[in-house]
Design a protein around this motif. Structure first.
Motif, mmCIF file in Angstrom:
data_model
loop_
_atom_site.group_PDB
_atom_site.id
_atom_site.type_symbol
_atom_site.label_atom_id
_atom_site.label_comp_id
_atom_site.label_asym_id
_atom_site.label_seq_id
_atom_site.Cartn_x
_atom_site.Cartn_y
_atom_site.Cartn_z
ATOM 1 N N SER A 5 -12.029 48.666 12.180
ATOM 2 C CA SER A 5 -10.919 47.987 12.244
ATOM 3 C C SER A 5 -10.576 46.498 12.255
ATOM 4 O O SER A 5 -11.544 45.878 12.769
ATOM 5 N N ALA A 6 -9.524 46.026 11.910
ATOM 6 C CA ALA A 6 -9.469 44.376 11.625
ATOM 7 C C ALA A 6 -9.269 44.022 13.558
ATOM 8 O O ALA A 6 -9.620 42.818 13.589
ATOM 9 N N GLY A 7 -8.715 44.657 14.166
ATOM 10 C CA GLY A 7 -8.817 44.415 15.518
ATOM 11 C C GLY A 7 -7.921 43.001 15.799
ATOM 12 O O GLY A 7 -7.972 42.299 16.633
ATOM 13 N N LYS A 8 -6.760 42.936 15.166
ATOM 14 C CA LYS A 8 -5.808 41.891 15.227
ATOM 15 C C LYS A 8 -5.126 42.114 16.642
ATOM 16 O O LYS A 8 -4.728 43.101 17.073
ATOM 17 N N VAL A 9 -4.941 41.024 17.244
ATOM 18 C CA VAL A 9 -3.626 40.862 18.459
ATOM 19 C C VAL A 9 -2.396 41.000 17.969
ATOM 20 O O VAL A 9 -1.976 40.308 17.129
ATOM 21 N N LEU A 10 -1.687 42.021 18.396
ATOM 22 C CA LEU A 10 -0.485 42.331 18.080
ATOM 23 C C LEU A 10 0.538 41.697 18.719
ATOM 24 O O LEU A 10 1.627 41.475 18.395
ATOM 25 N N GLN A 11 0.279 41.788 20.003
ATOM 26 C CA GLN A 11 1.318 41.128 21.021
ATOM 27 C C GLN A 11 0.509 40.874 22.277
ATOM 28 O O GLN A 11 -0.715 41.138 22.542
ATOM 29 N N VAL A 12 1.265 39.762 22.987
ATOM 30 C CA VAL A 12 0.293 39.476 24.514
ATOM 31 C C VAL A 12 1.617 39.289 25.204
ATOM 32 O O VAL A 12 2.813 39.049 25.107
ATOM 33 N N GLN A 13 1.272 39.885 26.367
ATOM 34 C CA GLN A 13 2.278 39.749 27.691
ATOM 35 C C GLN A 13 1.665 39.247 28.840
ATOM 36 O O GLN A 13 0.453 39.659 29.095
ATOM 37 N N SER A 14 2.008 38.420 29.677
ATOM 38 C CA SER A 14 1.597 37.821 30.724
ATOM 39 C C SER A 14 2.581 37.483 32.068
ATOM 40 O O SER A 14 3.731 37.243 31.869
ATOM 41 N N THR A 15 1.917 37.531 33.201
ATOM 42 C CA THR A 15 2.675 37.377 34.404
ATOM 43 C C THR A 15 1.750 36.638 35.210
ATOM 44 O O THR A 15 0.662 36.498 35.421
ATOM 45 N N VAL A 16 2.650 35.335 36.039
ATOM 46 C CA VAL A 16 1.886 34.506 36.869
ATOM 47 C C VAL A 16 2.531 34.886 38.162
ATOM 48 O O VAL A 16 3.653 35.157 38.540
ATOM 49 N N ARG A 17 1.445 35.109 39.139
ATOM 50 C CA ARG A 17 1.992 35.430 40.691
ATOM 51 C C ARG A 17 1.705 33.797 41.268
ATOM 52 O O ARG A 17 0.610 33.308 41.310
ATOM 53 N N THR A 18 3.019 33.502 41.810
ATOM 54 C CA THR A 18 2.891 32.088 42.390
ATOM 55 C C THR A 18 3.139 32.147 43.834
ATOM 56 O O THR A 18 2.940 31.270 44.764
ATOM 57 N N THR A 19 3.613 33.261 44.679
ATOM 58 C CA THR A 19 3.475 33.526 45.859
ATOM 59 C C THR A 19 2.366 34.191 46.640
ATOM 60 O O THR A 19 1.606 35.021 46.046
ATOM 61 N N SER A 20 2.346 33.828 47.616
ATOM 62 C CA SER A 20 0.949 34.534 48.446
ATOM 63 C C SER A 20 1.182 35.922 49.140
ATOM 64 O O SER A 20 2.460 36.215 49.179
#
Length: 153
Positions: free
Chosen positions: A19-34
Motif C-alpha cells: 500500500s502507498a501508506g499515505k497520511v490522509l488526515q491528522v487530528q491532535s489535542t494538547v493538554r495544558t492543564t494539570s
C-alpha cells in the motif's frame, strides 16, 4: 571485484500487496492543564483525540507525549491508550514509570498503530492509574499531546 549493473525500474504496478501508506488526515489535542491521578485502576484522564477514518481499511497511528510527575507517594504510574472503552495496552498498559521512592518527572511516550475497521468517529484517550498515592500529568508549564494520523490502508 567491483560489480556494476542496472536495477529495473520499480512502479506501484509491480509491487503486489504494498500500500502507498499515505497520511490522509491528522487530528491532535494538547493538554495544558494539570491532572492529579489517584485511581488504582485505569481511568480516563479526559485527554483524548477523535478521528473519523475515511475507509475501513485505514490504519490509525496514535502518538502521545505525556508530561508526568510521580511524587514519593505514587511509586508506579501506568499509562495506556483506549479506543472507546477498549484498552489497547492490556491490563498493565503500554508504559509504567517507577520513581523508587523519590520525586520523578518524566516525559512518557506511547505510539500505537490501530486497525479500527470503521468509518465512524473514533475516540482515542489516555488512561492512567497509580499503585497508590497521587501522581500528575501535564504539570505546571509542561504540556501533553495526543495525535491521531489516518494512514491509507
Amino acid at each position: 571485484a567491483d560489480l556494476t549493473g542496472t536495477l529495473p525500474a520499480i512502479s506501484g504496478a509491480n509491487l503486489t500487496g504494498v500500500s502507498a501508506g499515505k497520511v490522509l488526515q491528522v487530528q491532535s489535542t494538547v493538554r495544558t492543564t494539570s491532572l492529579s491521578v489517584n485511581n488504582t485502576s485505569f481511568a480516563d484522564s479526559g485527554f483524548s483525540v477523535t478521528i473519523t477514518p475515511s475507509a475501513t481499511s485505514s490504519k490509525i497511528l496514535i502518538l502521545t507525549q505525556i508530561a508526568s510527575f510521580n511524587d514519593t507517594t505514587a511509586t508506579s504510574m501506568y499509562y495506556s491508550i483506549y479506543r472507546g472503552t477498549t484498552n489497547l495496552g492490556g491490563s498493565s498498559g503500554f508504559v509504567r514509570t517507577y520513581n523508587g521512592g523519590s520525586n520523578l518527572g518524566s516525559s512518557v511516550v506511547m505510539n500505537y498503530l490501530d486497525s479500527p475497521s470503521s468509518t465512524s468517529a473514533t475516540e482515542y484517550s489516555v488512561y492512567v492509574k497509580v499503585n497508590s498515592g497521587i501522581a500528575y500529568i501535564s504539570v505546571v508549564d509542561a504540556y501533553s499531546t495526543i495525535t491521531a494520523l489516518e494512514i491509507e490502508g
